[in-house]
Scaffold this motif. Sequence first.
Motif, PDB file in Angstrom:
ATOM      1  N   ALA A   1       1.257   6.803  -0.899  1.00 35.26           N
ATOM      2  CA  ALA A   1       0.837   6.141   0.306  1.00 35.26           C
ATOM      3  C   ALA A   1       1.812   6.038   1.537  1.00 35.26           C
ATOM      4  CB  ALA A   1       0.732   4.531  -0.274  1.00 35.26           C
ATOM      5  N   LEU A   2       1.195   6.264   2.689  1.00 39.34           N
ATOM      6  CA  LEU A   2       2.129   6.303   3.898  1.00 39.34           C
ATOM      7  C   LEU A   2       1.710   5.165   4.670  1.00 39.34           C
ATOM      8  CD1 LEU A   2       2.030  10.136   4.524  1.00 39.34           C
ATOM      9  CD2 LEU A   2       3.848   9.035   3.440  1.00 39.34           C
TER      10      LEU A   2
ATOM     11  N   GLY B   1      -3.750  12.475  -4.488  1.00 40.47           N
ATOM     12  CA  GLY B   1      -4.582  11.966  -3.323  1.00 40.47           C
ATOM     13  C   GLY B   1      -3.430  11.483  -2.255  1.00 40.47           C
ATOM     14  N   LEU B   2      -4.070  11.048  -1.032  1.00 44.35           N
ATOM     15  CA  LEU B   2      -3.087  10.407  -0.216  1.00 44.35           C
ATOM     16  C   LEU B   2      -3.567   9.337   0.522  1.00 44.35           C
ATOM     17  CD1 LEU B   2      -0.622  11.038   1.711  1.00 44.35           C
ATOM     18  CD2 LEU B   2      -2.152  12.397   3.059  1.00 44.35           C
ATOM     19  N   LEU B   3      -2.971   8.399   0.733  1.00 48.97           N
ATOM     20  CA  LEU B   3      -3.475   7.141   1.582  1.00 48.97           C
ATOM     21  C   LEU B   3      -2.669   6.858   2.700  1.00 48.97           C
ATOM     22  CD1 LEU B   3      -4.005   4.499  -1.475  1.00 48.97           C
ATOM     23  CD2 LEU B   3      -5.660   6.061  -0.301  1.00 48.97           C
ATOM     24  N   ILE B   4      -3.175   6.828   3.899  1.00 45.36           N
ATOM     25  CA  ILE B   4      -2.338   6.126   5.094  1.00 45.36           C
ATOM     26  C   ILE B   4      -2.838   5.226   5.595  1.00 45.36           C
ATOM     27  CG2 ILE B   4      -1.625   7.096   7.439  1.00 45.36           C
ATOM     28  CD1 ILE B   4      -2.256  10.130   6.567  1.00 45.36           C
TER      29      ILE B   4
ATOM     30  N   ALA C   1       2.747  -6.040   3.272  1.00 40.89           N
ATOM     31  CA  ALA C   1       2.120  -6.333   1.718  1.00 40.89           C
ATOM     32  C   ALA C   1       1.186  -5.505   1.414  1.00 40.89           C
ATOM     33  CB  ALA C   1       1.873  -7.965   1.657  1.00 40.89           C
ATOM     34  N   LEU C   2       0.428  -5.050   2.357  1.00 43.96           N
ATOM     35  CA  LEU C   2      -0.938  -4.200   2.033  1.00 43.96           C
ATOM     36  C   LEU C   2      -0.241  -2.989   1.524  1.00 43.96           C
ATOM     37  CD1 LEU C   2      -3.708  -3.554   1.677  1.00 43.96           C
ATOM     38  CD2 LEU C   2      -4.294  -3.198   4.228  1.00 43.96           C
ATOM     39  N   HIS C   3       0.579  -2.577   2.406  1.00 44.51           N
ATOM     40  CA  HIS C   3       1.084  -1.163   2.197  1.00 44.51           C
ATOM     41  C   HIS C   3       1.920  -1.020   0.710  1.00 44.51           C
ATOM     42  CE1 HIS C   3       4.293   2.171   2.444  1.00 44.51           C
ATOM     43  NE2 HIS C   3       3.093   2.654   2.804  1.00 44.51           N
ATOM     44  N   ALA C   4       2.761  -2.158   0.418  1.00 45.85           N
ATOM     45  CA  ALA C   4       3.191  -2.419  -0.978  1.00 45.85           C
ATOM     46  C   ALA C   4       2.103  -2.195  -1.900  1.00 45.85           C
ATOM     47  CB  ALA C   4       3.956  -3.546  -0.729  1.00 45.85           C
TER      48      ALA C   4
ATOM     49  N   ALA D   1      -6.907  -3.028  -6.290  1.00 43.58           N
ATOM     50  CA  ALA D   1      -5.738  -3.429  -5.833  1.00 43.58           C
ATOM     51  C   ALA D   1      -5.765  -4.573  -4.891  1.00 43.58           C
ATOM     52  CB  ALA D   1      -5.130  -1.933  -5.436  1.00 43.58           C
ATOM     53  N   ILE D   2      -6.797  -4.638  -4.345  1.00 44.17           N
ATOM     54  CA  ILE D   2      -6.873  -5.581  -3.109  1.00 44.17           C
ATOM     55  C   ILE D   2      -7.566  -6.729  -3.774  1.00 44.17           C
ATOM     56  CG2 ILE D   2      -8.312  -6.375  -1.054  1.00 44.17           C
ATOM     57  CD1 ILE D   2      -7.957  -3.198  -0.012  1.00 44.17           C
ATOM     58  N   ALA D   3      -8.862  -6.379  -4.736  1.00 46.06           N
ATOM     59  CA  ALA D   3      -9.166  -7.808  -5.398  1.00 46.06           C
ATOM     60  C   ALA D   3      -8.215  -8.502  -6.318  1.00 46.06           C
ATOM     61  CB  ALA D   3     -10.473  -7.110  -6.084  1.00 46.06           C
ATOM     62  N   ALA D   4      -7.392  -7.714  -6.716  1.00 42.82           N
ATOM     63  CA  ALA D   4      -6.313  -8.507  -7.615  1.00 42.82           C
ATOM     64  C   ALA D   4      -5.752  -9.301  -7.041  1.00 42.82           C
ATOM     65  CB  ALA D   4      -5.456  -7.506  -8.304  1.00 42.82           C
TER      66      ALA D   4
END
Length: 139
Positions: free
Chosen positions: A23-24, A37-40, A11-14, A89-92
């Motif tokens: 996002a990987l 940018g890139l998120l892993i 769910a966090l990755h989504a 995104a997390i706070a939402a």
Amino acid sequence: MPTKRETILAALHARLSALPATALRGEILPERVPPDGLLILRDGEPGEPEVTLSPLAYHFQHRAEIEAVVQGPDRDAGFDSLCASIGTAIAADRTLGGRCDWAEAEAPRPVDVPVEGAVSLKAAVIPVVLHYTTTDPLG
């Protein structure tokens, strides 16, 4: 059936995948950083749970990690924007759709990484603490 831990990490990755950055999950750093940018997402460490006995429950404060990387001439602004979008995104939805009790990101510690023959990277590891309860430490 996936475990609660896997369901929460997915769910966090989504949620991260909805951002403009690529996002990987659990991948190595690719040779090229995308322009946005890139998120892993790294699974991190579930830690030692607190245990209650009646009924039996394991309360975790799982520390996942997001590696955030930007590259380009305006990397400071890009990095700031990327970190802010992760926080938004997390706070939402701090429960990740009801999958965990609470999710909270911690402040990043950015570093500039020189790259031979290219523009340097700006990167940081952003810890995300995921609070959840299970009835089995392996579940």
